[in-house]
Design a protein around this motif. Structure first.
Motif, PDB file in Angstrom:
ATOM      1  N   THR A  95      35.150  47.712  67.766  1.00 27.71           N
ATOM      2  CA  THR A  95      35.768  49.027  67.977  1.00 27.71           C
ATOM      3  C   THR A  95      34.940  49.843  68.966  1.00 27.71           C
ATOM      4  O   THR A  95      33.735  49.596  69.153  1.00 27.71           O
ATOM      5  CB  THR A  95      35.884  49.814  66.664  1.00 27.71           C
ATOM      6  OG1 THR A  95      34.559  50.123  66.183  1.00 27.71           O
ATOM      7  CG2 THR A  95      36.645  49.025  65.605  1.00 27.71           C
ATOM      8  N   ALA A  96      35.594  50.829  69.553  1.00 29.89           N
ATOM      9  CA  ALA A  96      34.893  51.704  70.499  1.00 29.89           C
ATOM     10  C   ALA A  96      33.765  52.464  69.802  1.00 29.89           C
ATOM     11  O   ALA A  96      32.651  52.579  70.330  1.00 29.89           O
ATOM     12  CB  ALA A  96      35.879  52.678  71.136  1.00 29.89           C
ATOM     13  N   ALA A  97      34.027  52.982  68.621  1.00 30.33           N
ATOM     14  CA  ALA A  97      32.998  53.738  67.899  1.00 30.33           C
ATOM     15  C   ALA A  97      31.815  52.852  67.543  1.00 30.33           C
ATOM     16  O   ALA A  97      30.653  53.285  67.610  1.00 30.33           O
ATOM     17  CB  ALA A  97      33.592  54.361  66.634  1.00 30.33           C
ATOM     18  N   GLY A  98      32.096  51.608  67.155  1.00 30.84           N
ATOM     19  CA  GLY A  98      31.014  50.677  66.846  1.00 30.84           C
ATOM     20  C   GLY A  98      30.172  50.377  68.063  1.00 30.84           C
ATOM     21  O   GLY A  98      28.938  50.276  67.973  1.00 30.84           O
ATOM     22  N   LEU A 153      34.168  49.057  76.648  1.00 33.33           N
ATOM     23  CA  LEU A 153      34.549  50.065  75.653  1.00 33.33           C
ATOM     24  C   LEU A 153      35.998  50.515  75.784  1.00 33.33           C
ATOM     25  O   LEU A 153      36.701  50.665  74.769  1.00 33.33           O
ATOM     26  CB  LEU A 153      33.609  51.264  75.780  1.00 33.33           C
ATOM     27  CG  LEU A 153      33.747  52.345  74.712  1.00 33.33           C
ATOM     28  CD1 LEU A 153      32.378  52.916  74.361  1.00 33.33           C
ATOM     29  CD2 LEU A 153      34.681  53.466  75.166  1.00 33.33           C
ATOM     30  N   VAL A 154      36.465  50.754  77.011  1.00 32.14           N
ATOM     31  CA  VAL A 154      37.787  51.385  77.164  1.00 32.14           C
ATOM     32  C   VAL A 154      38.924  50.484  76.696  1.00 32.14           C
ATOM     33  O   VAL A 154      40.031  50.969  76.442  1.00 32.14           O
ATOM     34  CB  VAL A 154      38.028  51.807  78.634  1.00 32.14           C
ATOM     35  CG1 VAL A 154      36.997  52.825  79.076  1.00 32.14           C
ATOM     36  CG2 VAL A 154      38.041  50.605  79.574  1.00 32.14           C
ATOM     37  N   ARG A 155      38.666  49.195  76.557  1.00 34.49           N
ATOM     38  CA  ARG A 155      39.719  48.263  76.140  1.00 34.49           C
ATOM     39  C   ARG A 155      39.805  48.113  74.623  1.00 34.49           C
ATOM     40  O   ARG A 155      40.667  47.391  74.120  1.00 34.49           O
ATOM     41  CB  ARG A 155      39.476  46.886  76.769  1.00 34.49           C
ATOM     42  CG  ARG A 155      39.494  46.862  78.276  1.00 34.49           C
ATOM     43  CD  ARG A 155      39.549  45.437  78.803  1.00 34.49           C
ATOM     44  NE  ARG A 155      38.373  44.678  78.424  1.00 34.49           N
ATOM     45  CZ  ARG A 155      37.306  44.530  79.216  1.00 34.49           C
ATOM     46  NH1 ARG A 155      37.283  45.098  80.403  1.00 34.49           N
ATOM     47  NH2 ARG A 155      36.273  43.812  78.816  1.00 34.49           N
ATOM     48  N   LYS A 156      38.923  48.777  73.888  1.00 32.12           N
ATOM     49  CA  LYS A 156      38.818  48.521  72.459  1.00 32.12           C
ATOM     50  C   LYS A 156      39.659  49.478  71.620  1.00 32.12           C
ATOM     51  O   LYS A 156      39.940  50.610  72.042  1.00 32.12           O
ATOM     52  CB  LYS A 156      37.346  48.618  72.030  1.00 32.12           C
ATOM     53  CG  LYS A 156      36.514  47.489  72.576  1.00 32.12           C
ATOM     54  CD  LYS A 156      35.093  47.561  72.092  1.00 32.12           C
ATOM     55  CE  LYS A 156      34.354  46.323  72.617  1.00 32.12           C
ATOM     56  NZ  LYS A 156      32.920  46.410  72.390  1.00 32.12           N
ATOM     57  N   PRO A 157      40.019  49.043  70.417  1.00 36.86           N
ATOM     58  CA  PRO A 157      40.674  49.956  69.482  1.00 36.86           C
ATOM     59  C   PRO A 157      39.776  51.164  69.224  1.00 36.86           C
ATOM     60  O   PRO A 157      38.566  51.022  69.056  1.00 36.86           O
ATOM     61  CB  PRO A 157      40.841  49.119  68.211  1.00 36.86           C
ATOM     62  CG  PRO A 157      40.770  47.696  68.666  1.00 36.86           C
ATOM     63  CD  PRO A 157      39.850  47.691  69.846  1.00 36.86           C
ATOM     64  N   GLY A 158      40.393  52.323  69.228  1.00 37.29           N
ATOM     65  CA  GLY A 158      39.636  53.537  68.961  1.00 37.29           C
ATOM     66  C   GLY A 158      39.117  54.227  70.192  1.00 37.29           C
ATOM     67  O   GLY A 158      38.525  55.315  70.098  1.00 37.29           O
ATOM     68  N   ALA A 159      39.293  53.637  71.377  1.00 37.23           N
ATOM     69  CA  ALA A 159      38.895  54.324  72.610  1.00 37.23           C
ATOM     70  C   ALA A 159      39.824  55.499  72.853  1.00 37.23           C
ATOM     71  O   ALA A 159      41.003  55.480  72.482  1.00 37.23           O
ATOM     72  CB  ALA A 159      38.931  53.367  73.789  1.00 37.23           C
ATOM     73  N   ARG A 160      39.316  56.529  73.468  1.00 33.64           N
ATOM     74  CA  ARG A 160      40.114  57.721  73.742  1.00 33.64           C
ATOM     75  C   ARG A 160      41.280  57.369  74.662  1.00 33.64           C
ATOM     76  O   ARG A 160      41.073  56.732  75.708  1.00 33.64           O
ATOM     77  CB  ARG A 160      39.234  58.777  74.398  1.00 33.64           C
ATOM     78  CG  ARG A 160      39.889  60.128  74.578  1.00 33.64           C
ATOM     79  CD  ARG A 160      38.870  61.132  75.058  1.00 33.64           C
ATOM     80  NE  ARG A 160      39.458  62.433  75.261  1.00 33.64           N
ATOM     81  CZ  ARG A 160      38.766  63.507  75.625  1.00 33.64           C
ATOM     82  NH1 ARG A 160      37.450  63.396  75.831  1.00 33.64           N
ATOM     83  NH2 ARG A 160      39.364  64.662  75.791  1.00 33.64           N
ATOM     84  N   CYS A 208      35.852  58.385  72.192  1.00 33.56           N
ATOM     85  CA  CYS A 208      36.692  57.783  71.150  1.00 33.56           C
ATOM     86  C   CYS A 208      37.831  58.721  70.750  1.00 33.56           C
ATOM     87  O   CYS A 208      37.713  59.951  70.853  1.00 33.56           O
ATOM     88  CB  CYS A 208      35.846  57.439  69.919  1.00 33.56           C
ATOM     89  SG  CYS A 208      34.495  56.287  70.286  1.00 33.56           S
ATOM     90  N   ALA A 209      38.899  58.114  70.287  1.00 30.44           N
ATOM     91  CA  ALA A 209      40.040  58.906  69.836  1.00 30.44           C
ATOM     92  C   ALA A 209      39.667  59.702  68.590  1.00 30.44           C
ATOM     93  O   ALA A 209      38.864  59.251  67.767  1.00 30.44           O
ATOM     94  CB  ALA A 209      41.217  57.966  69.519  1.00 30.44           C
ATOM     95  N   ALA A 210      40.260  60.874  68.462  1.00 36.65           N
ATOM     96  CA  ALA A 210      40.015  61.681  67.275  1.00 36.65           C
ATOM     97  C   ALA A 210      40.589  60.990  66.052  1.00 36.65           C
ATOM     98  O   ALA A 210      41.669  60.389  66.122  1.00 36.65           O
ATOM     99  CB  ALA A 210      40.648  63.068  67.438  1.00 36.65           C
TER     100      ALA A 210
END
Length: 212
Positions: A95-98, A153-160, A208-210
């Motif tokens: 995930t992006a946050a990870g 990062l930008v390709r991952k789940p949770g990226a903004r 990351c997305a809110a």
């Protein structure tokens, strides 16, 4: 016949001597500056003859470059940052946050070593053209690393949503800079733990997305 490869004691002694000299030089360069530090002082701190310093490094410029390279890498192995285990593991986070969490933690380890010597590089390069030539103009290697992290990062789940690679790279490059680290940790007295938490939460909010 014994086919077991025996350790090369001479090579190991050389490695230890080199590491001891680099650490002694790093301590002295940070404490009193590049120009004010003599090779005799480095030898004295390392507990060797000054001739040993000349034999291993030839001159102070080469020793200084080794101090910088070792500070960035954390060891003397010729492995680029993007091939380091910590960087590859961070980019492999699902995930992006990870990835932000792992990337900030790994960067913190580097900044703790390299940030204190960044002002030395600028000061030494300003007075010694041969040192300046060791860091030629061109793409900043640190930006290259952050751009690679941003691409993952930008390709991952949770990226903004809508986050571009360039914007992500700029944010990583700016917020994880040695200059900003020094402002908070050296000048304002933050602990490295506090800086890491601030960098992680700030970048998470930006990259990351809110949460729903």
């Amino acid at each position: 016949m014994d086919d077991v490869k025996r350790p090369d004691k001479r090579a190991e002694r050389s490695r230890r001597t080199r590491a001891k000299l680099v650490e002694a030089a790093r301590e002295l360069f940070i404490a009193q500056g590049y120009g004010a530090t003599s090779l005799q002082e480095v030898a004295d701190r390392a507990g060797v003859a000054v001739q040993t310093v000349y034999f291993v490094f030839r001159n102070k410029r080469t020793l200084f470059k080794d101090v910088v390279d070792t500070s960035i890498a954390g060891d003397a192995e010729p492995v680029a940052t993007m091939d380091r285990e910590w960087f590859r593991a961070a980019c492999a986070e699902p995930t992006a946050a990870g990835q932000v969490r792992a990337h900030v933690h790994g960067t913190r380890e580097i900044l703790g070593r390299v940030a204190p010597i960044m002002p030395l590089i600028a000061a030494a390069a300003a007075t010694d053209p041969e040192i300046a030539a060791q860091w030629p103009d061109g793409p900043d290697p640190r930006y290259t690393v952050q751009h690679a992290a941003a691409e993952a990062l930008v390709r991952k789940p949770g990226a903004r949503p809508g986050l571009s690679v360039e914007t992500a790279a700029d944010l990583l490059f700016g917020l994880l800079s040695p200059e900003l680290y020094l402002i908070f940790v050296r000048d304002r007295g933050w602990s490295p733990d506090t800086w890491e938490e601030w960098a992680r939460t700030t970048l998470t909010a930006q990259l990351c997305a809110a949460p729903d």
